[in-house]
Design an enzyme around this catalytic site. Structure first.
Site, PDB file in Angstrom:
ATOM      1  N   ARG A   1       0.816  -1.208   0.081  1.00 42.97           N
ATOM      2  CA  ARG A   1       0.154  -0.022   0.119  1.00 42.97           C
ATOM      3  C   ARG A   1       0.907   1.315   0.036  1.00 42.97           C
ATOM      4  O   ARG A   1       1.938   1.322   0.706  1.00 42.97           O
ATOM      5  CB  ARG A   1      -0.774   0.029   1.319  1.00 42.97           C
ATOM      6  CG  ARG A   1      -2.098  -0.985   1.177  1.00 42.97           C
ATOM      7  CD  ARG A   1      -3.010  -0.553   0.215  1.00 42.97           C
ATOM      8  NE  ARG A   1      -4.435  -1.280   0.160  1.00 42.97           N
ATOM      9  CZ  ARG A   1      -4.471  -2.483  -0.553  1.00 42.97           C
ATOM     10  NH1 ARG A   1      -3.432  -2.672  -1.370  1.00 42.97           N
ATOM     11  NH2 ARG A   1      -5.569  -3.048  -0.677  1.00 42.97           N
TER      12      ARG A   1
ATOM     13  N   GLU B   1      -4.239   7.268  -4.977  1.00 46.58           N
ATOM     14  CA  GLU B   1      -4.227   6.660  -6.589  1.00 46.58           C
ATOM     15  C   GLU B   1      -5.533   7.060  -7.293  1.00 46.58           C
ATOM     16  O   GLU B   1      -6.716   7.077  -6.921  1.00 46.58           O
ATOM     17  CB  GLU B   1      -4.242   5.105  -6.433  1.00 46.58           C
ATOM     18  CG  GLU B   1      -3.093   4.603  -5.630  1.00 46.58           C
ATOM     19  CD  GLU B   1      -2.762   3.325  -5.257  1.00 46.58           C
ATOM     20  OE1 GLU B   1      -1.674   2.749  -5.209  1.00 46.58           O
ATOM     21  OE2 GLU B   1      -4.059   2.406  -5.388  1.00 46.58           O
TER      22      GLU B   1
ATOM     23  N   HIS C   1      -0.413   0.085  -9.910  1.00 46.56           N
ATOM     24  CA  HIS C   1      -1.239  -0.927  -8.987  1.00 46.56           C
ATOM     25  C   HIS C   1      -1.633  -1.971  -9.809  1.00 46.56           C
ATOM     26  O   HIS C   1      -2.971  -2.416  -9.697  1.00 46.56           O
ATOM     27  CB  HIS C   1      -2.335  -0.183  -8.224  1.00 46.56           C
ATOM     28  CG  HIS C   1      -2.734  -0.739  -7.098  1.00 46.56           C
ATOM     29  ND1 HIS C   1      -3.138  -0.115  -5.843  1.00 46.56           N
ATOM     30  CD2 HIS C   1      -2.574  -2.079  -6.435  1.00 46.56           C
ATOM     31  CE1 HIS C   1      -3.610  -0.973  -4.799  1.00 46.56           C
ATOM     32  NE2 HIS C   1      -3.149  -2.145  -5.143  1.00 46.56           N
TER      33      HIS C   1
END
Length: 318
Positions: free
Chosen positions: A234, A263, A285
């Site tokens: 994370r 994000e 991601h």
């Protein structure tokens, strides 16, 4: 008939098959949901599916029928778990679906940085090989994983899988104990010692109050071997301003990140400022996102919902 609301279907790839639950239901699917749209969209839902759309106390308080939140991910930081508990809402998550894809992505970043794969590719495209006038050239550093030391922060399914692969490469594996604790479990190494000894540090712990900023200015100052820092966990685990400074000042050699704190990251964020550096790789991601893993996630998601409705909930959080 139960009403199911999926707040952010676009977080799963278009090719992923999301089968219909095997009970009478109405399914409302939204491609994406902004934070200020959540409360209205879940107000009359019995079950909510969310990957990244936040489910906070105020929104949950307006969802009087809500019985279950099915998180379409492992991390549950999008949910106010205390508020859900107070309202008697069951929260479930997805487990063990990424046991191949995340470790593989971790090593893809590790190998690319350790062996300067991207800088060498760019040099070839720029004509450097022809300029060298011999069979090879040595413009960028190359180091083996074999014989180096890997520090793992987070020893769950993913951390353990990364450790097994590291051992196959011939790396020494150190599993970090809790930061700030002098006591470590068997098989673990004190956190600060891992910072000092590791050639590569990789993060696989959840994001919570204890782990936010677990790597910051203090930790970078401990890194005697100028390691590569890998984060497929994370974004909030690392202080991004401190990361930028560490790359400038030299406590670390390189960074491979698949996550950012917020994000997508803002265009002027620290992560975007460093993204073009030859010793930085930033991916969007997608470490979790192999075709196989996303389909396994989708299948488990529907199974979690069916088991809850059948009275045998699984993967309950909190």
């Amino acid at each position: 008939m139960l009403k199911i609301v999926f707040l952010d279907r676009d977080t799963l790839s278009p090719e992923t098959v999301l089968r219909a639950p095997a009970f009478p239901h109405e399914l409302i699917v939204h491609d994406r949901t902004a934070p200020d749209e959540v409360a209205e969209r879940i107000a009359d839902a019995d079950i909510v599916i969310s990957n990244k759309a936040p489910l906070r106390r105020e929104s949950l308080g307006r969802a009087s029928r809500l019985k279950m939140i099915a998180v379409a991910a492992t991390g549950t930081d999008i949910v106010d778990l205390a508020a859900a508990c107070e309202q008697g809402i069951t929260v479930s998550n997805i487990r063990n679906y990424a046991k191949h894809t995340v470790p593989e992505h971790t090593f893809a970043l590790m190998l690319a940085l350790r062996r300067s794969i991207l800088p060498y590719r760019q040099s070839v495209l720029d004509g450097r090989w022809q300029q060298a006038a011999q069979f090879c050239f040595f413009d960028h550093p190359i180091a083996d994983l074999g014989g180096s030391t890997l520090g793992i922060i987070g020893n769950g399914t993913l951390g353990k899988a990364v450790g097994r692969i590291a051992e196959a490469f011939g790396m020494t594996v150190l599993v970090a104990g809790r930061r700030g604790s002098n006591e470590v479990k068997p098989g673990q190494t004190p956190f600060d010692e891992v910072m000092r000894r590791a050639d590569v540090i990789t993060l696989h712990c959840p994001l919570n109050a204890e782990t936010r900023g677990i790597i910051g200015t203090r930790e970078f100052a401990l890194m005697e071997r100028k390691p590569i820092l890998i984060n497929t966990g994370r974004g909030g685990l690392v202080d991004e301003e401190a990361l930028e400074q560490a790359l400038d000042d030299g406590p670390i050699a390189a960074a491979g990140f698949d996550v950012t704190d917020g994000e997508p990251p803002a265009a002027d964020s620290p992560m975007m400022r460093i993204a073009a550096r030859p010793n930085v790789i930033l991916t969007p991601h997608v470490a979790w996102a192999s075709r196989e893993a996303i389909q396994a996630l989708a299948d488990q998601l529907i199974e979690n919902i069916e088991l809850f409705v059948a009275g045998t909930p699984r993967n309950v959080v909190g």
